[in-house]
Design a protein around this motif. Structure first.
Motif, PDB file in Angstrom:
ATOM      1  N   LEU A 421       0.857  -1.187   0.000  1.00  0.00           N
ATOM      2  CA  LEU A 421       0.000   0.000   0.000  1.00  0.00           C
ATOM      3  C   LEU A 421       0.890   1.232   0.000  1.00  0.00           C
ATOM      4  CD1 LEU A 421      -2.674   1.536   0.244  1.00  0.00           C
ATOM      5  CD2 LEU A 421      -2.581   1.165   2.731  1.00  0.00           C
ATOM      6  N   TRP A 422       0.689   2.095  -1.011  1.00  0.00           N
ATOM      7  CA  TRP A 422       1.473   3.313  -1.174  1.00  0.00           C
ATOM      8  C   TRP A 422       0.583   4.528  -0.969  1.00  0.00           C
ATOM      9  CZ3 TRP A 422       6.655   2.627  -2.385  1.00  0.00           C
ATOM     10  CH2 TRP A 422       7.012   1.359  -2.872  1.00  0.00           C
ATOM     11  N   ASP A 423       1.167   5.578  -0.450  1.00  0.00           N
ATOM     12  CA  ASP A 423       0.551   6.900  -0.510  1.00  0.00           C
ATOM     13  C   ASP A 423       1.344   7.678  -1.550  1.00  0.00           C
ATOM     14  OD1 ASP A 423      -0.494   9.420  -0.237  1.00  0.00           O
ATOM     15  OD2 ASP A 423      -0.475   9.415   1.953  1.00  0.00           O
ATOM     16  N   LEU A 439       2.134   0.075   3.977  1.00  0.00           N
ATOM     17  CA  LEU A 439       1.974  -1.297   4.453  1.00  0.00           C
ATOM     18  C   LEU A 439       2.567  -2.272   3.460  1.00  0.00           C
ATOM     19  CD1 LEU A 439      -1.772  -1.401   5.656  1.00  0.00           C
ATOM     20  CD2 LEU A 439       0.257  -1.270   7.117  1.00  0.00           C
ATOM     21  N   THR A 440       2.992  -3.419   3.962  1.00  0.00           N
ATOM     22  CA  THR A 440       3.389  -4.542   3.117  1.00  0.00           C
ATOM     23  C   THR A 440       2.606  -5.772   3.570  1.00  0.00           C
ATOM     24  OG1 THR A 440       5.625  -3.667   2.802  1.00  0.00           O
ATOM     25  CG2 THR A 440       5.277  -6.007   2.342  1.00  0.00           C
ATOM     26  N   ASP A 473      -6.125  -7.263   6.980  1.00  0.00           N
ATOM     27  CA  ASP A 473      -6.482  -6.065   7.741  1.00  0.00           C
ATOM     28  C   ASP A 473      -5.552  -4.945   7.274  1.00  0.00           C
ATOM     29  OD1 ASP A 473      -6.791  -4.016   9.594  1.00  0.00           O
ATOM     30  OD2 ASP A 473      -7.033  -5.374  11.286  1.00  0.00           O
ATOM     31  N   VAL A 474      -6.111  -3.861   6.711  1.00  0.00           N
ATOM     32  CA  VAL A 474      -5.275  -2.771   6.186  1.00  0.00           C
ATOM     33  C   VAL A 474      -5.509  -1.473   6.953  1.00  0.00           C
ATOM     34  CG1 VAL A 474      -5.063  -3.745   3.871  1.00  0.00           C
ATOM     35  CG2 VAL A 474      -7.020  -2.272   4.400  1.00  0.00           C
ATOM     36  N   GLN A 482       4.038  -4.651   8.429  1.00  0.00           N
ATOM     37  CA  GLN A 482       4.151  -5.834   7.578  1.00  0.00           C
ATOM     38  C   GLN A 482       3.203  -6.890   8.137  1.00  0.00           C
ATOM     39  OE1 GLN A 482       8.033  -6.890   6.294  1.00  0.00           O
ATOM     40  NE2 GLN A 482       7.511  -9.000   5.837  1.00  0.00           N
ATOM     41  N   ARG A 483       2.264  -7.344   7.312  1.00  0.00           N
ATOM     42  CA  ARG A 483       1.185  -8.180   7.827  1.00  0.00           C
ATOM     43  C   ARG A 483       0.983  -9.416   6.971  1.00  0.00           C
ATOM     44  NH1 ARG A 483      -3.134  -3.202   9.014  1.00  0.00           N
ATOM     45  NH2 ARG A 483      -1.613  -1.920  10.154  1.00  0.00           N
ATOM     46  N   VAL A 484       0.592 -10.469   7.634  1.00  0.00           N
ATOM     47  CA  VAL A 484       0.275 -11.716   6.941  1.00  0.00           C
ATOM     48  C   VAL A 484      -1.235 -11.763   6.723  1.00  0.00           C
ATOM     49  CG1 VAL A 484       2.238 -12.930   7.910  1.00  0.00           C
ATOM     50  CG2 VAL A 484       0.052 -12.959   9.130  1.00  0.00           C
ATOM     51  N   CYS A 485      -1.648 -12.735   5.950  1.00  0.00           N
ATOM     52  CA  CYS A 485      -3.060 -12.900   5.617  1.00  0.00           C
ATOM     53  C   CYS A 485      -3.878 -13.189   6.884  1.00  0.00           C
ATOM     54  CB  CYS A 485      -3.199 -14.029   4.607  1.00  0.00           C
ATOM     55  SG  CYS A 485      -4.881 -14.508   4.264  1.00  0.00           S
TER      56      CYS A 485
END
Length: 649
Positions: A421-423, A439-440, A473-474, A482-485
């Motif tokens: 996720l980029w801004d 986010l990654t 979750d975003v 950094q998040r997993v499914c």
């Protein structure tokens, strides 16, 4: 910077001389010149000037009486120009550079071609194609204004004064005569007024032929289409090495679709007719190119602020090393952007609000495009240039998706099994973006389709992947970057089925999701709210299936599913060259049939018969089919380098 002086002109002029009248080439770039610094009395003394460079200044307009009637080359790159009509004072102009003027639009490009009959190059590109577009537009506008005049005359009373009749007609013509896309409305209204004034001046007897340079004739015909296996867009494949072409358009003579039948056996409400067939991604402008793959298309947001889901009749397509922006009504390629060696897989639109150096707010429609090289290119389509490049991934980017609620937030999904996720931010005064990574999201397999959850797009993101359908979750108020499914969704208790590829994913309305995978012959409609309500603490969650739609049993992948929420439609292409159209309104409002029952499509839109293209046609694959929000236009992309545009009738 002080105003221009004779000494400065002599210093920067060529050849070196002590007389202004002998200067043939003048470089005034990089002097921070304002429009008022261009003194016509001083510049008018340059009687032999043929080349003028005004690049890298602060010009907002050019004075209308510079007196440089012999000028052949004019460079105005990187200024603040907002109007081009004063360029008509240079009738001998052959080459013009206007890049880096962000307030100039497609309409201004068309005006330039109309105003300068001897112009050969704009921004280093041949103008023949643009001149042909202008000529075609002008002929149709002339016909429509003339017809409007005849209708208007029938309502005029003999007692009305001529001046009032003239003023009333001019207002009515500009208000009522419409043709072409919204993006060139400024040009069409400008020409409508000119044509109407000319018509009134002649007493309604004639309109002079527009003095538009005649471009080279376009190559006609889409060549023979042939069946072949769909090419995988895995990064291991060889990219296209040759540049694609400008448009090649064939208008088929008649509608060639199956008789539409709804679920109750009656006639369906949706009727579509083929309007244009374009080969605008072909290599070397060759109609024989049937190898360039087309992968994705997206309709531009509506220009009026309001409903974020509203779209226009302008569509962006990508394939090979080109991104094209096309007006569906006329079939004109409004803009084309190429990157040699790239292969574009995805495009996505957003609308940004930017503030100019003068403090004015402007609404920019930005197009993001990405593919094989792992870079996101941000294109200011109306001004015709690339604002910025984001080096997003080390591997190819499969798909892009802007947040529906945050205009600067962009998701990129890559073959490196990550979603980022980029801004992208808003452009600075030099029209560059400074993107930041928010986010990654890590994936167990390659993500192919992205879809923010309709009811809570800032909270959860769905993705169709090679290994199934996943959710993250975003929310940005959470500490982990950094998040997993969070959850894997399964569509059957059979584990062999649950792990299959999901290459189609879209919301039909705020709750119902449509998804598909190859080899299943089924498109699933399932409820997000009912599924999520039963989650508990599970990491693997069976979806609550509302209905199953019958689709092709093909084992081939990457047929993109799309929806038209305003009309409760689901659309998907197949390997036989057809578009499957499902009107699911009755499924969403009436008591649902058993989930095991396969619901047939409302209609199957077939690729035109061989005679429609004037060539033998066998089979072609429809990789993507997308309708705009009002379902007025449908654009379908094939594996044989053909963009087809269909119109609701």
């Amino acid at each position: 910077m002080a105003p221009l002086t004779p000494q400065l002109l002599l210093q920067r002029g060529r050849p070196k001389t002590n007389r202004l009248g002998k200067i043939k080439s003048l470089n005034l770039s990089g002097l921070e010149l304002l429009s008022e610094h261009l003194d016509p009395n001083l510049l008018g003394r340059l009687k032999r000037l043929k080349e003028l460079d005004l690049s890298n200044n602060l010009l907002e307009t050019l004075p209308a009486n510079l007196g440089l009637s012999h000028l052949r080359i004019l460079r105005c790159t990187n200024n603040q120009l907002g109007d081009v009509t004063t360029l008509h004072q240079f009738p001998e102009l052959e080459e013009l550079s206007l890049e880096g003027n962000p307030f100039l639009t497609v309409s201004d490009n068309l005006k330039v071609s109309f105003l300068l009959p001897k112009l050969r190059k704009v921004n280093g590109k041949d103008t023949a194609s643009t001149c042909s577009q202008v000529e075609s537009l002008d002929q149709e506008l002339t016909r429509r204004v003339t017809a409007h005049w005849q209708e208007f005359q029938a309502t005029v009373s003999p007692e009305e004064k001529a001046d009032k009749v003239r003023a009333d007609f001019l207002r009515a013509a500009v208000r009522d005569v419409r043709y072409g896309p919204e993006s060139i409305m400024e040009f069409t209204q400008w020409r409508v007024r000119m044509i109407a004034e000319e018509l009134v001046a002649s007493g309604g007897t004639q309109v002079q032929d527009a003095k538009v340079p005649v471009g080279r004739p376009q190559t006609a015909g889409a060549s023979m289409l042939r069946a072949r296996k769909v090419a995988s867009k895995r990064p291991g494949n060889d990219p296209v090495n040759l540049p694609p072409s400008k448009q090649v358009c064939v208008l088929p003579p008649a509608q060639t679709e199956d008789s539409p039948v709804d679920a109750s056996g009656g006639q369906a409400a949706l009727h579509l007719e083929p309007l244009h067939f374009l080969q605008c991604h072909s290599r070397n402008n060759s109609p024989k190119d049937l190898e360039t793959q087309l992968w994705a298309c997206a309709f531009e947001p509506a220009r009026e602020e309001g409903d974020s889901r509203a779209t226009s009749q302008t569509v962006a397509t990508c394939g090979g090393e080109a991104v094209c922006v096309i007006d569906c009504q006329t079939g004109l390629v409004l803009h084309k952007y190429k990157v040699p060696g790239e292969e574009f897989f995805s495009v996505a639109w957003t609308a940004l609000t930017v503030v100019t150096q003068a403090g004015h707010k402007k609404r920019w429609h930005m197009l993001a495009a990405a593919g094989l090289r792992g870079m996101v290119r941000l294109l200011h389509v109306r001004a015709g240039f690339c604002c910025s490049v984001i080096r997003a991934h080390k591997k190819a980017i499969a798909t892009l998706c802007f947040s529906p609620t945050r205009e600067t937030h962009l998701f990129t999904a890559s073959y490196d099994k990550r979603i980022v996720l980029w801004d992208i931010g808003v452009p600075d005064h030099d029209y560059r973006f400074q993107a930041s990574q928010l986010l990654t999201l890590t994936c167990g397999s390659v993500p192919l389709r992205l879809c923010p959850v309709a009811t809570c797009p800032d909270d959860f993101l769905l993705a169709g992947c090679e290994g199934g359908c996943c959710c993250w979750d975003v929310r940005l108020d959470q500490p982990q970057k950094q998040r997993v499914c969070e959850v894997d969704f399964v569509f059957s208790e059979d584990s062999k089925v649950s792990g299959q590829r999901v290459d189609g994913l879209a919301f039909v309305n705020e709750d119902v999701v449509a998804s598909k995978g190859s080899g299943q012959g089924t498109i699933y409609l399932w409820s997000w709210s009912q599924t999520w309500a039963g989650r508990g603490g599970q990491s693997v969650l069976p979806v609550v299936i509302l209905a199953r739609l019958q689709w092709s049993p093909t084992s081939l992948a990457y047929f993109s599913l799309s929806t038209c929420p305003e009309k409760n439609l689901v659309l998907c292409g197949d390997e036989e060259g057809s578009v499957w159209i499902y009107d699911v309104e009755h499924l969403l409002k009436q008591p649902l049939p058993p989930a095991t029952t396969l619901q047939p499509p409302t209609q199957i839109l077939k690729w035109p018969q061989p005679t429609a293209l004037g060539q033998p046609v066998t089979k072609t694959m429809v990789n993507t089919a997308v309708a705009n929000a009002a379902c007025t236009y449908l654009t379908a992309l094939t594996d044989s380098n053909i963009v087809s545009i269909w119109r609701r009738c």
